[in-house]
Design an enzyme around this catalytic site. Sequence first.
Site, short mmCIF file in Angstrom:
data_model
loop_
_atom_site.label_atom_id
_atom_site.label_comp_id
_atom_site.label_asym_id
_atom_site.label_seq_id
_atom_site.Cartn_x
_atom_site.Cartn_y
_atom_site.Cartn_z
N SER A 15 0.78 -1.24 0.00
CA SER A 15 0.00 0.00 0.00
C SER A 15 0.81 1.28 0.00
O SER A 15 0.30 2.33 -0.41
CB SER A 15 -0.94 0.00 1.21
N GLU A 16 2.08 1.24 0.45
CA GLU A 16 2.84 2.50 0.55
C GLU A 16 4.33 2.24 0.37
O GLU A 16 5.15 2.59 1.21
CB GLU A 16 2.58 3.17 1.92
N LEU A 17 4.70 1.67 -0.74
CA LEU A 17 6.06 1.18 -0.92
C LEU A 17 7.05 2.30 -1.24
O LEU A 17 6.85 3.10 -2.16
CB LEU A 17 6.07 0.15 -2.06
#
Length: 742
Positions: free
Chosen positions: A644-646
Site C-alpha cells: 500500500s505504501e512502498l
Amino acid sequence: MKYKKIFPILALTSLIFSSCDDQIMEWEKDPSHGEVTTAELPLELAEKITRYDALNTYTDFVLGNGIGVNLYLEDVVYQKIINENFDEVTAGYDMKHGPMVNSNGELNFTKVDAFIAATKEAGLKVFGHTLNWHQNQNASYLNGLIAPTVIPGASGSSSLDLSGLKDGTLNGWGAWNSGDGITVIDNSGLTGTDQAVKMIASATSSAEYNLQLVSPDITVVQGHNYEISFYIKSDQPGSGRISFEGLDNNYPYKDWFSTDGEWTSSFPTTSAWQQVKFNVNDFQGNTFKMAFDLGKLPSVTYYIDINNINVVDLDAEPEAILNLSSLKDGSLSDWGAWNSGDGISVIENSGLTGTAQAVQMIASATSSAEYNLQLITPSISITQGHNYEISFYIKSDQTGSGRISFDGLENNYPYKDWFSTGGDWTGSFPTTSAWTQIKFTVNDFQGDTFKMAFDLGKLPSVTYLIDVDNIIITDLDASSGSGGGSGPIIVEKTDAEKAEIIDASMEDWISKMVGHYKNDVFAWDVVNEPMKEGGSLRDGNVTDLADDEFYWVKYMGEDFAVKAFKYAREYGNANDVLFINDYNLEYSLEKCDGLIEYVTYIESQGATVDGIGTQMHVSLNSDKSKIEQMFIKLAASGKLIKISELDVRLGTNSPTEAQLAEQAEMYRYIMEMFQKNVPVAQQYGVTVWGVSDNVQEHEYWLPDESPNLWDTNYKRKHAYKGVADGLAGKDVSEDFSGELDN
C-alpha cells in the site's frame, strides 16, 4: 503512513517505523556530492532506462501511487508522470479526517472534488485513504464531543431554604399528594454524587396535583424580579408544571415554558437532565410558595437535583469583586486591551449557553509570545490574607495555549502550582474547541488591589472565546452568603456515553465521506495502523498525544474496526473493496500475525474485510527472508493483498551509484516476492509511495532522503528499472534491439 508528517530515520539493521513526528525538517544537499540525479548512472544504463515503457504496462494488477493532491493539481510534469505510469492514486493526506472535517464536524469536499474530477478525466482510479486512523484527525473536534457538559449556574444567591431536602426529612416542605413516594436519594443528582428528590407518580395518576412537592415560604422584596431555576429528568417521557401560592396568577398558562415557540404552563421531561428557568414578579405579599406538580402522567419517576433548586433576586445589589460592566456593554472602557493581535471584542450569543456574551481574542499570524495578545482587568480590591479563587471558561477554534499573568502579586508570572497537565504543573494551559474551565487560587498579594491579564498570544492565528458571565473571582475566606451567582456545573460523561458519542461521530464521518464519493471511489483503506509492534491491538492509552491524534479504540474498544467496516459497507457500494492496513509487517512477523488475527475477529463480529494492506516503507537493510515470510502469511489469510505504501530509503539524499543499484534490486525483489507468494486471484496491486526525490515532495515526508523512482529533476532512476523488471519478471532491457543513442 502520513504524507503530512515526518518519519525520523532510525539506523537499525532492519528499519523500524513508528509514529510520525510533527516537526518540519529542511531538505538539504550534501555539499560534497550534489543532488540525486540520473547523472549518477552509467550512460548506457541511463539510456536503457529511457527506453522502458510506462510502468503499468508491465503488470495486469493495479499499479498505484501515493501522491500529494496539491502537486497533482498544480504541477504539470508531476501530473503527467502519474497519468502515464499508474492506474490508481492515493491521496497522501487530503482525504483524511483532519483536513476534511472542520471544528463543527462539517466536511469540506471542495479540494477533493477537484482532485477526483482531474483523476477521472485522466482515467485514473482513486483509492480512499483513510476512513479510520488515530493520526491526522480533527482531534480538537472529537475531544470536544466528549468534553464534560457545562451547565449554567444560578444568576445569584438563592432565597430558598433547602435544609429540609438536604437532610432527607422534608421538614418545611409539603409532600402533598405523594403518589408512590417522595424521597431524597443520594448520588442521583446532576454530577452523580449530588442528592436528588425522587418523585414517583402512581399508576392511576392523571392530573398535575396528583403528585406535588411544595416549598417552604420564600421571602421576597415587592417589586423585584425573581429567577426560579432547577434541573429535572425522568425515567421515561414525563410532564411537569410549577404552581404557586402567593402570586396574582398561581396557575399561569402563558409566558412560562416555550416548546417549539409555543408557550405553555407545562414542560416535558426526558431521561436527560434539563434546566427549567423562568422569572416571576407578581407577588401578593412578602412571601410565596411554589409546588412541583408532576402527576399528569402515570408511573413516571422524576428526579430533581437538590443543589440546583434556586430562587434568585435579580434586582438585588450584587457584591462584585470584578467589575464586568464594560465587558458586558462591549466598550472595554476600564479593561486594558494591550497587544490586541487581530482584535479583542465582545461577541453576543457566543458564550457558554449560546446566548451569553463572550470576549473574542484573535492572535495574529505572527503571534509567538503570550504577551502578543493580552486583555487586562480593572483593579480588583482584595483583603490581605484572604485566599481568592479565580475561574473562567475558555475555548478556541483550534488547539491553543493560554496563560494568566498579574500585576500586584509577589509572583506575577507563576510557572508552577497553577495548571496541571498530565500531573506536571505549568504556567500555561491548553485550549480546544470545547469549553474548558480554568480554576486556581491566589493569595500572595502585595497590596489591597491587583490586576490580572489573559495572555493568549503564544500560538499564531488562534481565535479564543472567554465567557463573560463566568469570569468569577471569589473571596474564599469571606462570610457565607456574600457572593453573587453560582458557577456552572461540570458533568463528566460516562464511558458508555463517550462510546455512544464517538460511535455516532464515526458513523457520521464515514457515511458522509463514503456516501459523497459513492460514484467515484470503489476501494477504501477503512482502518489504518491498528496494531502495536508486538502484534496486540493499540489501546489508545498514550500520554503525550499530538494535536491531531485521537484513538477511536480508546472509547469504542476492539469493536471500533468492526463498526468502521460495517459503516463503510452500509453507506458505500456493495462491491467496494475494503482494506485494513498497517506498517512494519515485514519487520515484525508477530505484528503481521496479530493483524491477521484481528481481521479474523472483525469478521467473527459480522463485518467483512476484503483485503490487507502492507505499507512496506523499507530500507536496503530490511530482512529479505522476512519480506517473503510476510507475503506467505498474508496470502494464507485468503484476503486480497496490497502493497500500500512502498518506498525504499537509502539513508541519504546524495546516494552513490552502488546505492542506487541496491535500491533498484530491493524494489525488484519486493515485486517478485509479491507475485511469487501471493496467488494471482489475491493480488490487488502495488502502490508506490511518492513519485520523485524532488524537494517539493519531501517537505513533510522523508526529508534528506532519496526513496523514489524518479530523481529531483523527474528523470527515471535505476529504481524505475528495478520496479519494471520486477513486475515483468525479467530484465526487460535484454529484449531491446538496435543501437542505444549516444
